[in-house]
Each structure stands twice: as structure tokens, then as C-alpha cells.
Design an enzyme around this catalytic site. Structure first.
Site: not given
Ligand code: NAD
Length: 530
Positions: A243, A277
Site C-alpha cells: 500500500e 495517501c
Molecule cells: P516509509 O516507507 O519510510 O516507512 C514505512 C514503514 O516501513 C516504517 O515502519 C519503516 O520503518 C518501515 N521500513 C522502511 N524501510 C523498510 C525496509 N527496507 N524494510 C522493512 N521495513 C521498512 O513510509 P512513511 O514515510 O512512514 O510513510 C509515508 C508513505 O506512506 C507515503 O508515501 C504515503 O503515501 C504512504 N502511505 C500509503 C498508504 C496506502 O494505503 N496506500 C497509506 C498511508 C501512507
């Protein structure tokens, strides 16, 4: 001889969790150790045996304990969420608490039916057999959570996973871990032990958890991290659901209720400071109503209260726009606005960060072009761009001209047209004459296409996404042989071939001819023995 050992110095960098409104250090966290992760998986796998043995009704009863506890403690939970995210209390109440309570209510009524064995049709050529689908649990699954909705985007997928019979490990974001909150809710509500566990830490912890080989991963976060998660999961063939980000377009036609559309654009772009998002990021307006739309949005948006003044300190549900959560995200928004201005865009209102705070003014930008980051990249802040279109085709082309495909909205008084346009938009969801509205209904599946990811959760999909969907064919125990089993003979081949011609060739009496050939095959089957 005594052995002198060097003192062990812990070099693990602590993760600082701060209040984004005040900058106050709330607490620090370390990445989880490999021992923590091993212990968590051992507990989760043991708990899985208990969860899978429960009926769906029993699992529902567990989630209802959470519902009662969350409802009774919602003000305290909101305060925790606000302290770590900086969002307004109203945003927390509606987008974090309400959505979770509504999901529990929805699944309480529907999960049993959605997870029940299904009978499906069996073709005539497989006469006498029955076909079923069983929805079975998968194991200990992993839910990785972002910072923008740390409560909602954690519990909504977790509820689906648990109700489908899995134990769940949660990895919250390092920016908004809400440390201890989930434990308090689980313990305080009397929820069964160990079925839901939480592991705090950052990216390294996330990677280590993937190495622990969960039965499935639901990842919500950025496209960049989504790639990494999928790459790592592919080593072990762990199924993933991604997502990811969005760049939602809002298409406003000339016959839309303009007042409603302007109010919708403002809420869709500014609620949660645009860190949704499915936030509206690109507003596409028919040229005939463009000027009215822009002047109206400017006038209205300037009336919103933001988190820079006393409104934030005294927020009792009346603060409109909270502050942004992560410092790096404020910097991205600043950079995109500066890039747009340098390339000739017009700032209709806002455009600035207040001091070095996390408050970014609600901003509207016009005269934008495809060369600008603000048009191409996810902004994830309180910023709307507004562009004109002339025709329906042009509006659809502009909406689809994005690597993202999460959600969008169509605004028109003509519902037939709105539906037609909604079908042409390449996204996982579309709201008509509303914004972010599909998310509010837990019966509707949620997910994206293109770079916004794949897979769906919520609704029946939220349960089936965490199920091993098992197909079952039941035959009677009596007959010693089947027609398609050995021995193969020329005569049998001819009859099967004739039966297919009759069954699929169409024309009069096709089914009857196929059945007659079937009877001949049956007779032959009785004569021919292996
Ligand atoms: P992010 O990708 O930086 O982090 C998300 C999560 O993933 C965190 O818990 C982080 O610690 C973990 N993570 C990061 N790299 C990882 C890896 N290599 N392996 C395992 N875990 C890892 O995202 P963010 O900055 O926390 O969130 C914002 C983003 O999320 C925006 O792009 C937003 O659009 C998206 N988002 C999408 C949805 C959806 O349902 N489509 C909903 C909300 C947010």
C-alpha cells in the site's frame, strides 16, 4: 590468568521520538535485537495455533473487547496520537478512532459469513462432484506501518489478519511508534495473550522481521521502501501486499456543485495536513469554472486555523489543520514549492513553513507545468495544485498521467458522466462528489494500481488477503475408476473429443448432445478396467 575484556559499548543509534508541535523529546527507542525478533516469532507461532483453533465468532468477541476499550479511552488515545503526529484532535477522532471502531463493527456483523466455506458451481462434465472454497489462516503475519495514520493503518489491517485466524506482528513507524499504547489496549481490554505483538524500531528492525519469514507481509509506506520490502520478501517467496503513495486527482466538471467541490478540495487536501495517501493533490477544473473555483478556494482556505498559534495549544477539537509530522517531509514540501516557484508557478495562498516549526501553511499553487516536482511527485503536505481542462478526455488524460494510481474523485451533477469518468481513471478507488470517502466504508476494499502498489485489504478482501484460499473438490467414495483416469484408449479419446465439440461448439441441443456422449463414456468406463 585473568582475562581482561573490553567494556561493551552499545553503539546502536537511539531513535528519538519527538512531539512535532513542540520539538519536545518524548522518548528514545533502539532497533530491536535479533533475540527480540526470534522471541517474538516463537511467541507468534505458538499463538497462531491458539488463534487458528478459535471460531470466527470467538475471534470477533476478542476484537469487540478492543472496541469497548478504545471507545472508553478514546480521549487518552487521541492525546497520544496527537502528541506523536501533531495532527488536530478532530483528524485523530475521525480518521484514526472512528475508522477502527467502524471496522470492528463491520466485521462483527460480516466476518463469519465472509470466512465461511463457500460452495461453487461444478461443470456438467464433472457431474456428481461438489466444489468448495475454504478460507484458512496463514500463520504469523507481519504488518509494517507508516507514520501518517499510526493507529488506523496499524489496527485496520491487523483486525482483518487476526479475524482470518492469524497471529500478527506489528512494526510501527519509528516516527510515531505510540510506544506502549497497543500493549495498554491489549492488556486493558483483556484481549487474548500473544496473538498480536508489537516490535519497535526502524528500517533495520523491519528488515530483520522480514528475515524472520512471516507468512505474509502487509506493507504500508513509501514506494522506495515498498521496492525494498518486495525485493527482500522475494528471497523467501513471502507474499506481500504493498500500500504505497499517491498523487490523487480531483476532476471538477462545469456542472459540479462548485461550493461543495471547493469545500471538498480544501478538506481533501488539508485534513491531516495533507499527509494522507489518498489526499487530493491535483485539482483539475473545467476552464469555464476555473476562475471562480480558484478565487473561492483562496477565500475559504484562508479562514482555516492552523497549528502555529494558540489554536493548537487549546485544541479541543476545533483546530482545523494540525502540523506536519516528520521534519524530512516538511523539507520535501518546501523543496517542491520552491521548485514550482522557480519554474514560474503562482502561489495563490500560503506557500511557507512557519519559522522552523512543522507547520506548513495551507497552500494553493496554479500555473503549474509537468516539469515541476509538485505535479509529478507525491507532495504529502497541505498543498493543492489547480489546473484547467477543456474536455472530458483531456481531464481523464491528465488524471491518468501519473506513475501513481491510488484514488481520485469526480465532481459532476451528471451522475452518469461521473460514473463513466470514474471507470476511466486508473486507480484503486474513486469517490464521486466526495473525497477520501471510499476509505470511510470498511466494506470497500482498499489498495492501488501502478506505483501505488497492489493487493487489497478491508471488506471481504481484508480477510481473504490473509487467508490461504483452499479449493476443495469432493467426490463420492464408491466408483472404482474415473473416466479421465487410465486406461487411455482410442475409443475413449474419440468420445471425449466429440463431447467437447458438442459442449463448446454451440448450436442447438449442444448440452443434450454432450450429455448423450457423456453417457456413452460412462458405459465405456464401466467396461474398461485397468
Ligand atoms: P516509509 O516507507 O519510510 O516507512 C514505512 C514503514 O516501513 C516504517 O515502519 C519503516 O520503518 C518501515 N521500513 C522502511 N524501510 C523498510 C525496509 N527496507 N524494510 C522493512 N521495513 C521498512 O513510509 P512513511 O514515510 O512512514 O510513510 C509515508 C508513505 O506512506 C507515503 O508515501 C504515503 O503515501 C504512504 N502511505 C500509503 C498508504 C496506502 O494505503 N496506500 C497509506 C498511508 C501512507
Amino acid at each position: 590468568m585473568s582475562v581482561v575484556t573490553e567494556p561493551v559499548i552499545d553503539l546502536s543509534p537511539a531513535i528519538a521520538v519527538r512531539n512535532p508541535r513542540t520539538g519536545e523529546l518524548l522518548y528514545t527507542l533502539d532497533e530491536a535485537s535479533s533475540a527480540d525478533i526470534e522471541r517474538t516469532y516463537a511467541t507468534a507461532r505458538a499463538a497462531f495455533r491458539a488463534v487458528r483453533a478459535m471460531s470466527v465468532r470467538e475471534r470477533i468477541a476478542e476484537t469487540q473487547k478492543l472496541q469497548r476499550y478504545i471507545l472508553a479511552n478514546k480521549e487518552a488515545i487521541i492525546s497520544r496520537i496527537v502528541a506523536e503526529t501533531g495532527k488536530s484532535r478532530m483528524d485523530a477522532l475521525l480518521s484514526e478512532i472512528f475508522t477502527v471502531l467502524e471496522t470492528i463493527a463491520f466485521y462483527s456483523k460480516n466476518a463469519e459469513k465472509m470466512l465461511a466455506d463457500e460452495s461453487v458451481k461444478t461443470p456438467v462434465l464433472l457431474m456428481g462432484k461438489q466444489s468448495r472454497i475454504f478460507y484458512e489462516p496463514m500463520g504469523a503475519v507481519l504488518v509494517i506501518v507508516p507514520w501518517n495514520y499510526p493507529f488506523n493503518l496499524m489496527l485496520n489491517p491487523v483486525l482483518g489478519a487476526f479475524l482470518a485466524g492469524n497471529s500478527v506482528i506489528i512494526k510501527p513507524s519509528e516516527y510515531t511508534p505510540l510506544r506502549g499504547l497497543v500493549e495498554d489496549i491489549l492488556d486493558g481490554s483483556g484481549f487474548m495473550k500473544d496473538a498480536i505483538q508489537i516490535v519497535y524500531g526502524g528500517k533495520t528492525t523491519g528488515q530483520q522481521l522480514i528475515d524472520g519469514r512471516p507468512a505474509k507481509i502487509l506493507f504500508t509506506g513509501s514506494v522506495r521502501a515498498g521496492h525494498k520490502v518486495m525485493e527482500q520478501a522475494s528471497k523467501y517467496l513471502i507474499p506481500v501486499e504493498l500500500e504505497l503513495g499517491g498523487k490523487d486527482a480531483m476532476l471538477v466538471f462545469e456542472d459540479a456543485n462548485l461550493d461543495r467541490a471547493v469545500n471538498g478540495a480544501i478538506w481533501g487536501g488539508m485534513s491531516n495536513s495533507g499527509q494522507t495517501c489518498t489526499a487530493v493533490e491535483r485539482v483539475l477544473v473545467h476552464e469555464s469554472v476555473y476562475d471562480t473555483f480558484v478565487s473561492s478556494i483562496k477565500e475559504k482556505i484562508e479562514k482555516l486555523s492552523n497549528a502555529s498559534g494558540d489554536a493548537a495549544k487549546n485544541d479541543c477539537g476545533n483546530l482545523d489543520v494540525g502540523c506536519m509530522t516528520a521534519d524530512f517531509q516538511v523539507a520535501i514540501v518546501q523543496d517542491q514549492v520552491a521548485d514550482a516557484m522557480a519554474k514560474g508557478a503562482t502561489i495563490v495562498t500560503g506557500g511557507k513553513r512557519i519559522g522552523d516549526s512543522h507547520v506548513f501553511q495551507p497552500t494553493v499553487v496554479t500555473n503549474v507545468s509537468d516539469s515541476m516536482k509538485i505535479v509529478r511527485e507525491e507532495t504529502f503536505g497541505p498543498v493543492l495544485t489547480i489546473q484547467k481542462f477543456k474536455t472530458e478526455d483531456e481531464a481523464v488524460r491528465m488524471a491518468n498521467d501519473s506513475p501513481y494510481g491510488l484514488s481520485g474523485s469526480v465532481w459532476s451533477g451528471d451522475l452518469a458522466r461521473a460514473e463513466r469518468v470514474a471507470r476511466r481513471i486508473e486507480t484503486g478507488s474513486v469517490s464521486i462528489n466526495n473525497v477520501i470517502a471510499t476509505l470511510a466504508n470498511p466494506a470497500l476494499p482498499f489498495g492501488g494500481v501502478k506505483d501505488s502498489g497492489f493487493g487489497r485489504y478491508k471488506g471481504a478482501h481484508g480477510l481473504h488477503a490473509f487467508s490461504n484460499i483452499k479449493s476443495i473438490m469432493i467426490d463420492k467414495p464408491g466408483a472404482p475408476n474415473e473416466l479421465n483416469w487410465y486406461p487411455y484408449t482410442k475409443e475413449k479419446y474419440g468420445l471425449f473429443s466429440k463431447m467437447m465439440d458438442a459442449a463448446y461448439g454451440g448450436g442447438f441441443f449442444a448440452t443434450l448432445k454432450a450429455m448423450l456422449t457423456g453417457i456413452k463414456l460412462q458405459r465405456l468406463g464401466k467396461k474398461q478396467k485397468l
